[in-house]
Design a protein around this motif. Sequence first.
Motif, short mmCIF file in Angstrom:
data_model
loop_
_atom_site.label_atom_id
_atom_site.label_comp_id
_atom_site.label_asym_id
_atom_site.label_seq_id
_atom_site.Cartn_x
_atom_site.Cartn_y
_atom_site.Cartn_z
N LEU A 99 1.11 -1.13 0.30
CA LEU A 99 -0.24 -0.13 0.04
C LEU A 99 0.46 1.34 0.06
CD1 LEU A 99 -2.84 -0.77 1.67
CD2 LEU A 99 -3.37 -0.11 0.10
N GLY A 100 2.15 1.46 0.87
CA GLY A 100 3.12 2.48 1.04
C GLY A 100 3.48 2.74 -0.16
N MET A 101 3.49 1.49 -1.14
CA MET A 101 4.42 1.86 -2.93
C MET A 101 3.49 1.95 -4.04
SD MET A 101 6.12 -2.20 -2.64
CE MET A 101 6.83 -2.00 -5.03
N LEU A 102 2.17 1.79 -3.72
CA LEU A 102 1.33 2.01 -4.34
C LEU A 102 0.51 3.60 -3.94
CD1 LEU A 102 -0.58 1.70 -6.37
CD2 LEU A 102 -2.61 1.21 -5.12
N HIS A 103 1.03 3.49 -3.20
CA HIS A 103 0.64 5.74 -2.57
C HIS A 103 1.97 6.11 -3.85
CE1 HIS A 103 -1.26 8.42 -0.21
NE2 HIS A 103 0.74 9.25 -0.30
N ASP A 104 3.20 5.57 -3.20
CA ASP A 104 4.32 6.58 -3.75
C ASP A 104 4.56 6.70 -4.54
OD1 ASP A 104 4.88 6.66 -0.52
OD2 ASP A 104 6.45 5.05 -0.84
N GLN B 202 11.96 9.14 -6.86
CA GLN B 202 10.75 8.88 -5.79
C GLN B 202 10.45 7.49 -6.79
OE1 GLN B 202 8.07 10.74 -3.32
NE2 GLN B 202 6.52 9.37 -3.98
N ALA B 203 10.35 7.41 -8.09
CA ALA B 203 10.74 6.04 -8.67
C ALA B 203 10.86 4.99 -8.31
CB ALA B 203 9.67 6.71 -9.89
N LEU B 204 11.98 5.64 -8.82
CA LEU B 204 13.48 4.13 -8.69
C LEU B 204 13.62 3.97 -7.24
CD1 LEU B 204 15.95 3.51 -10.14
CD2 LEU B 204 17.05 5.46 -8.99
N ARG B 205 12.90 4.37 -5.76
CA ARG B 205 13.20 4.15 -4.83
C ARG B 205 11.90 2.61 -5.28
NH1 ARG B 205 14.69 9.06 -2.91
NH2 ARG B 205 12.06 9.41 -2.71
N ILE B 206 10.88 3.12 -5.70
CA ILE B 206 9.61 2.06 -5.54
C ILE B 206 10.19 0.49 -5.93
CG2 ILE B 206 7.22 1.35 -6.29
CD1 ILE B 206 7.26 4.51 -5.94
N MET B 207 11.37 0.95 -7.34
CA MET B 207 11.48 -0.01 -8.62
C MET B 207 12.29 -0.83 -7.48
SD MET B 207 12.45 1.28 -12.03
CE MET B 207 12.88 0.09 -12.58
N LYS B 208 13.21 -0.17 -6.18
CA LYS B 208 14.25 -1.19 -6.30
C LYS B 208 13.46 -2.00 -4.32
CE LYS B 208 18.35 1.53 -6.20
NZ LYS B 208 19.02 3.29 -5.49
N GLU B 209 12.39 -1.46 -3.88
CA GLU B 209 11.62 -2.04 -3.12
C GLU B 209 10.59 -3.36 -3.10
OE1 GLU B 209 8.80 0.06 -0.06
OE2 GLU B 209 10.24 1.90 -1.45
N ILE C 159 3.88 1.02 -12.51
CA ILE C 159 4.00 2.68 -12.44
C ILE C 159 5.35 3.73 -12.08
CG2 ILE C 159 2.25 4.27 -10.76
CD1 ILE C 159 0.64 2.53 -10.68
N ALA C 160 5.70 3.17 -10.95
CA ALA C 160 7.14 4.00 -10.90
C ALA C 160 7.60 3.85 -12.08
CB ALA C 160 7.82 2.61 -9.73
N GLU C 161 7.77 2.77 -13.16
CA GLU C 161 8.57 2.60 -13.96
C GLU C 161 7.91 3.57 -15.81
OE1 GLU C 161 9.95 -1.64 -14.42
OE2 GLU C 161 8.37 -1.88 -15.24
#
Lengths: 240, 240
Positions: A140-145, A157-164, A213-215
């Motif tokens: 949920l945190g990833m989706l929000h971010d 920020q998008a890159l951080r999500i990809m890493k997670e 989405i981040a990509e």
Amino acid sequence: MPNSKDDVYGDHISHKFNDELMELKTEFLKMGGVVESQVEQAIQALMDSDGQLAEQVRARDKDVDQMERGLDEEATLIIARRQPTARDLRLVVSVIKMVADLERVGDEAKKIAKLALKLAEEGQAPRGYVEVRHIGNHVLGMLHDALDAFARLDSEQALRIMKEDKWVDEEYQAAARTLLTFMMEDTRNISRCMSVMWVLRALERVGDHACNIAENVIFMVKGEDVRHTPMEEAEKVVGR
Amino acid sequence: MPNSKDDVYGDHISHKFNDELMELKTEFLKMGGVVESQVEQAIQALMDSDGQLAEQVRARDKDVDQMERGLDEEATLIIARRQPTARDLRLVVSVIKMVADLERVGDEAKKIAKLALKLAEEGQAPRGYVEVRHIGNHVLGMLHDALDAFARLDSEQALRIMKEDKWVDEEYQAAARTLLTFMMEDTRNISRCMSVMWVLRALERVGDHACNIAENVIFMVKGEDVRHTPMEEAEKVVGR
């Protein structure tokens, strides 16, 4: 004397075009908000064995589907009428792709709600719910971010999500092993543990969609496709 | 005197544009063929406990990803350069969406190959493989027909595929119940049956993606979005 709006959107043919792009962004974020709350409430319904809430989530999936259709139509109309190029075109094409991701996240929420209903009916003490809560909060945190990164066009920020995403996969693997142990301990656990396993899988998919989405955010901002590229490559693109 | 090509593509600005659209279609169908064979071989690797074949499928997923990137780029370029409208625009936008479906089918094939490797290592007698073979054949047929419907822009065939998805879901539910029984009979079956369960789930997803492609074919031909609409509604659209 140019006003600040002209400075930012100086390359657009008309203010009307700007408005349409802004509207598309706003509608996308609105759909994102609805989908987020769908996942949140589906998890809540599961935790609280709240059948009524689960039913609400299932019913509201129709709204998500409706939003998908609306956004797709709007994006296609903008292409036909405004013939966007470069960054604008990347935005519109990315929205078309990301809308499909959001719709699928909505589907996962519906699946979780369905499993919540099933588990509530069986009415036994929960096993594996700690894992659901944990992974649920994470994705949920990833989706929000990811939605936030889109709103602010923030490629870092998008890159951080990809890493997670890697962490979510590991958490999921560990949780699946735990559930497998419960199943082996007592065959009466099997059916319920299977349902929890499907919930975990659905959550893991939500994480995947947040990553997609981040990509797309990185593609919009940097003009480069970082899907299926090694993380160091994506880092270089974002650092440029 | 107009030649036959002008008759068909009379509304296009240039022959070059026609060529580009044809090329996009051809490349999409090529990617479809690769993805089809990936699913087929992943199932084969599972059935024959053929670790080498499974490894090949995993390795070849990179080609699928590469094709996705290429097609996305080509489609976006066509929009930017040719500014298509109406039916042409629907084709290009649909390709962008369907490419994502094909890439995900490729991912499912990779997942199946991974599970095939795991099951081959464990080396026990297969349970649930009858079900895998059965559902596998079914969804492979759907995928093939969906690509064929796209090649011929055949909305009636697309409608038939949409109808079949319900059968796949039912077959999947029945197979999942069978596997659950195996797991309850003997806890030593649990881990292996779980793997087979994931294979079945992956196949069911392949069926979903075939359906998405079919829905896009109807959209291309009829200009109407039949996603999330009742089957009678979709029938009316195709019958028009």
